[in-house]
Design an enzyme around this catalytic site. Structure first.
Site, mmCIF file in Angstrom:
data_model
loop_
_atom_site.group_PDB
_atom_site.id
_atom_site.type_symbol
_atom_site.label_atom_id
_atom_site.label_comp_id
_atom_site.label_asym_id
_atom_site.label_seq_id
_atom_site.Cartn_x
_atom_site.Cartn_y
_atom_site.Cartn_z
ATOM 1 N N GLU A 44 -11.513 0.349 0.034
ATOM 2 C CA GLU A 44 -10.919 1.688 0.039
ATOM 3 C C GLU A 44 -11.971 2.689 -0.443
ATOM 4 O O GLU A 44 -12.272 2.754 -1.627
ATOM 5 C CB GLU A 44 -9.689 1.710 -0.876
ATOM 6 C CG GLU A 44 -9.059 3.077 -1.051
ATOM 7 C CD GLU A 44 -8.012 3.093 -2.168
ATOM 8 O OE1 GLU A 44 -7.866 4.158 -2.822
ATOM 9 O OE2 GLU A 44 -7.356 2.052 -2.401
ATOM 10 N N THR A 75 -7.664 8.202 -2.183
ATOM 11 C CA THR A 75 -7.564 9.534 -2.793
ATOM 12 C C THR A 75 -7.408 10.601 -1.703
ATOM 13 O O THR A 75 -8.034 11.656 -1.726
ATOM 14 C CB THR A 75 -8.781 9.845 -3.695
ATOM 15 O OG1 THR A 75 -9.142 8.678 -4.434
ATOM 16 C CG2 THR A 75 -8.435 10.941 -4.708
ATOM 17 N N LYS A 135 2.103 1.803 -3.237
ATOM 18 C CA LYS A 135 1.063 1.669 -4.261
ATOM 19 C C LYS A 135 1.675 2.071 -5.604
ATOM 20 O O LYS A 135 1.937 3.251 -5.838
ATOM 21 C CB LYS A 135 -0.121 2.571 -3.908
ATOM 22 C CG LYS A 135 -1.183 2.676 -4.990
ATOM 23 C CD LYS A 135 -2.258 3.680 -4.572
ATOM 24 C CE LYS A 135 -3.215 3.977 -5.694
ATOM 25 N NZ LYS A 135 -4.260 4.951 -5.316
#
Length: 214
Positions: A44, A75, A135
């Site tokens: 990621e 993000t 998440k």
């Protein structure tokens, strides 16, 4: 080219998603190389990395022939950034919170969206918009037992704890029902061991994962 179901399957097989924060593109590429060597193949690339879209494009091209390596973007705070990441080749999108517009963009391009949630209300809302993996962030606030609490009313939820997962608790997270775990600073850090330390830690995380999942 991986489709949505292939990406989700591969993420489940990988089990450990490395949350990569780097100072520049060169560092990000080297970190990825050592993560992959250690067996962690879900990467990621966060948008706190300078020129993150270029990093993603570079890595996607570099690992194009390795079907086990999955490059995504993290993000991601808005739909514009999500689309930039997808156009760069990101195979999955991760946010610290849930955003309806990001969900719509990801659905449009058939890219898995992992949205950060902390409450049952947030989770059910995200799932209504097609979020495949929740998440739990920051996971350190609750601890591994939280997954069992979620799974009671939401057994269908795919949970990926991030923020606070380490070698001491990864097995407990997985045993309690996490579909995968996201690991940042505890894995992807340049310390006295340098890049070799990343490889060593990656091997340790994958060993712990396999001991639970086989």
């Amino acid at each position: 080219m991986m489709n949505k179901s292939n990406v989700l399957t591969q993420l489940g097989k990988n089990g450990v998603v490395a949350v990569l924060r780097a100072k520049n593109q060169e560092e990000a590429v080297k970190m990825t190389k050592h993560l992959v060597e250690g067996g962690v193949k879900a990467i990621e690339v966060t948008f706190t990395v300078p020129n993150a879209d270029e990093v993603i494009a570079n890595l996607v091209q570099q690992y194009d022939q390795d079907s086990e390596v999955v490059i995504g973007a993290g993000t991601v705070l808005d739909s514009v950034t999500a689309r930039i990441a997808i156009m760069a080749g990101a195979k999955f999108i991760v946010s610290p919170s849930f955003d309806k517009d990001i969900a719509k963009i990801c659905n449009l391009y058939q890219v898995p969206y992992m949205a950060g949630c902390m409450t049952i209300t947030e989770m059910t809302e995200a799932m209504k918009y097609g979020v495949e993996v929740i998440k739990v962030f920051p996971a350190s606030v609750y601890g591994p037992s939280f997954i069992k609490a979620i799974k009671a009313p939401l057994p269908q939820a795919n949970i990926m704890p991030t923020g606070g997962v380490n070698l001491d608790n990864i097995k407990e997270w997985l045993t309690n029902g996490a579909v995968a775990v996201g690991v940042g600073g505890n894995l992807v850090t340049l310390d006295d061991e340098g890049y070799e330390g990343i490889t060593r830690r990656a091997e340790a995380y994958m060993k712990a994962y396999r001991e639970v999942r086989g």
